[in-house]
Design a protein around this motif. Structure first.
Motif, PDB file in Angstrom:
ATOM      1  N   TYR A  15       0.842  -1.191   0.000  1.00 35.52           N
ATOM      2  CA  TYR A  15       0.000   0.000   0.000  1.00 35.52           C
ATOM      3  C   TYR A  15       0.884   1.251   0.000  1.00 35.52           C
ATOM      4  CZ  TYR A  15      -4.112   2.841   0.978  1.00 35.52           C
ATOM      5  OH  TYR A  15      -5.135   3.748   0.884  1.00 35.52           O
ATOM      6  N   GLY A  16       1.904   1.253   0.851  1.00 32.38           N
ATOM      7  CA  GLY A  16       2.802   2.404   0.924  1.00 32.38           C
ATOM      8  C   GLY A  16       3.574   2.622  -0.369  1.00 32.38           C
ATOM      9  N   GLU A  17       4.022   1.523  -0.994  1.00 27.93           N
ATOM     10  CA  GLU A  17       4.740   1.635  -2.260  1.00 27.93           C
ATOM     11  C   GLU A  17       3.844   2.252  -3.333  1.00 27.93           C
ATOM     12  OE1 GLU A  17       6.307  -1.284  -5.846  1.00 27.93           O
ATOM     13  OE2 GLU A  17       5.659  -2.158  -3.944  1.00 27.93           O
ATOM     14  N   CYS A  18       2.608   1.782  -3.412  1.00 34.66           N
ATOM     15  CA  CYS A  18       1.679   2.330  -4.413  1.00 34.66           C
ATOM     16  C   CYS A  18       1.371   3.792  -4.135  1.00 34.66           C
ATOM     17  CB  CYS A  18       0.394   1.500  -4.447  1.00 34.66           C
ATOM     18  SG  CYS A  18       0.604  -0.134  -5.172  1.00 34.66           S
ATOM     19  N   GLU A  19       1.245   4.156  -2.871  1.00 36.34           N
ATOM     20  CA  GLU A  19       0.999   5.556  -2.507  1.00 36.34           C
ATOM     21  C   GLU A  19       2.165   6.442  -2.934  1.00 36.34           C
ATOM     22  OE1 GLU A  19      -1.617   7.521  -0.511  1.00 36.34           O
ATOM     23  OE2 GLU A  19      -2.434   6.021  -1.888  1.00 36.34           O
ATOM     24  N   ASP A  24       4.404  10.516  -6.713  1.00 34.97           N
ATOM     25  CA  ASP A  24       5.688  10.887  -7.310  1.00 34.97           C
ATOM     26  C   ASP A  24       5.454  11.560  -8.658  1.00 34.97           C
ATOM     27  OD1 ASP A  24       8.335  11.119  -8.006  1.00 34.97           O
ATOM     28  OD2 ASP A  24       8.528   9.025  -8.645  1.00 34.97           O
ATOM     29  N   LYS A  25       5.698  12.867  -8.736  1.00 35.80           N
ATOM     30  CA  LYS A  25       5.464  13.603  -9.977  1.00 35.80           C
ATOM     31  C   LYS A  25       6.651  13.529 -10.934  1.00 35.80           C
ATOM     32  CE  LYS A  25       2.318  16.990  -7.933  1.00 35.80           C
ATOM     33  NZ  LYS A  25       1.151  16.247  -8.037  1.00 35.80           N
ATOM     34  N   LEU A  36      -3.073   4.569 -11.147  1.00 33.86           N
ATOM     35  CA  LEU A  36      -2.934   4.285  -9.716  1.00 33.86           C
ATOM     36  C   LEU A  36      -3.999   5.002  -8.897  1.00 33.86           C
ATOM     37  CD1 LEU A  36       0.940   4.373  -9.307  1.00 33.86           C
ATOM     38  CD2 LEU A  36      -0.549   2.427  -8.826  1.00 33.86           C
ATOM     39  N   THR A  37      -4.352   6.227  -9.287  1.00 25.60           N
ATOM     40  CA  THR A  37      -5.397   6.962  -8.573  1.00 25.60           C
ATOM     41  C   THR A  37      -6.742   6.257  -8.712  1.00 25.60           C
ATOM     42  OG1 THR A  37      -4.222   9.046  -8.882  1.00 25.60           O
ATOM     43  CG2 THR A  37      -6.571   9.188  -8.378  1.00 25.60           C
ATOM     44  N   GLY A  44      -8.685   0.624  -3.123  1.00 29.31           N
ATOM     45  CA  GLY A  44      -7.565   0.751  -2.195  1.00 29.31           C
ATOM     46  C   GLY A  44      -6.421  -0.169  -2.562  1.00 29.31           C
ATOM     47  N   TYR A  45      -6.049  -0.176  -3.853  1.00 32.06           N
ATOM     48  CA  TYR A  45      -4.985  -1.025  -4.403  1.00 32.06           C
ATOM     49  C   TYR A  45      -5.275  -2.510  -4.224  1.00 32.06           C
ATOM     50  CZ  TYR A  45      -2.574   3.450  -4.076  1.00 32.06           C
ATOM     51  OH  TYR A  45      -2.244   4.771  -4.177  1.00 32.06           O
TER      52      TYR A  45
END
Length: 167
Positions: A15-19, A24-25, A36-37, A44-45
Motif C-alpha cells: 500500500y505504501g509503495e503504491c501511494e 511521485d510527480k 494508480l489513482t 484501495g490497491y
C-alpha cells in the motif's frame, strides 16, 4: 515480509509503495499516476474490500435506475410468427415489434415490475453475461456499459476479499 509469511506487513508495504508511486510527480508518468489513482479510489490497491463492494453496489444501483427510466421498453414486445406456405416447405417469419422508448412521468416508470426486470437484466449482465430481455437502444448501451464496468468492480472486490481472507 512475504517470505516470512507476514502477509499483513507485506500488504502495508505494498500500500505504501503504491501511494509513493501515485504521489511521485518526477519518476512516474501522468498516465501511470492516473491509473494508480483510479485503482486507489476503486479498491484501495486491491486491499480495501468494502470500498470495492461499495463502488459495485453504487454501479448496480445506477444501472438499475437507468434501465427502469430509459432502458426497458414501454411494453414488452410480443413475438408474432407469420407462416408462408411455399410448396413443400413452411417458412416462419418472426414479426416482433421494435421496442418503444418509455414515455410519461417518471413515477410510472419506477414501478416494482420494471424494477424486477431491471434487476434481472443487471444481475445477468454482471454474472451470467446474457439477459435475453428486449431493451430499447438506450437500454442496450446501458447494458453494454454495465457489462464492461461491473465485472471489473466485482473482480476488484473479490481480489480485496481474497487478500483479506488470506491474511
Amino acid at each position: 515480509m512475504e517470505d516470512g509469511k507476514n502477509e499483513p506487513g507485506a500488504a502495508d508495504f505494498y500500500y505504501g509503495e503504491c501511494e509513493m508511486r501515485r504521489h511521485d510527480k518526477d519518476g512516474t508518468s501522468l498516465a501511470e499516476r492516473a491509473l494508480l489513482t483510479a485503482y486507489w479510489a476503486l479498491s484501495g490497491y486491491g486491499l480495501r474490500a468494502l470500498r470495492a463492494l461499495g463502488w459495485l453496489l453504487g454501479a448496480l444501483t445506477v444501472t438499475i435506475a437507468a434501465l427502469m427510466l430509459w432502458g426497458l421498453p414501454a411494453e414488452t414486445p410480443k413475438p408474432q410468427f407469420i407462416g408462408h406456405w411455399a410448396g413443400p416447405d413452411l417458412a416462419l417469419v418472426d414479426d416482433a415489434a421494435t421496442p418503444v422508448n418509455p414515455s410519461g412521468p417518471w413515477r410510472e416508470r419506477l414501478s416494482t415490475e420494471r424494477f424486477e426486470k431491471s434487476l434481472r437484466v443487471v444481475i445477468n449482465s454482471v454474472v451470467f453475461r446474457s439477459s435475453g430481455q428486449d431493451l430499447t437502444t438506450t437500454g442496450t448501451y446501458i447494458e453494454m456499459a454495465s457489462r464492461l464496468t461491473e465485472p471489473v468492480l466485482l473482480g476488484l472486490a473479490v481480489l480485496a476479499v481474497r487478500s483479506r481472507v488470506k491474511r
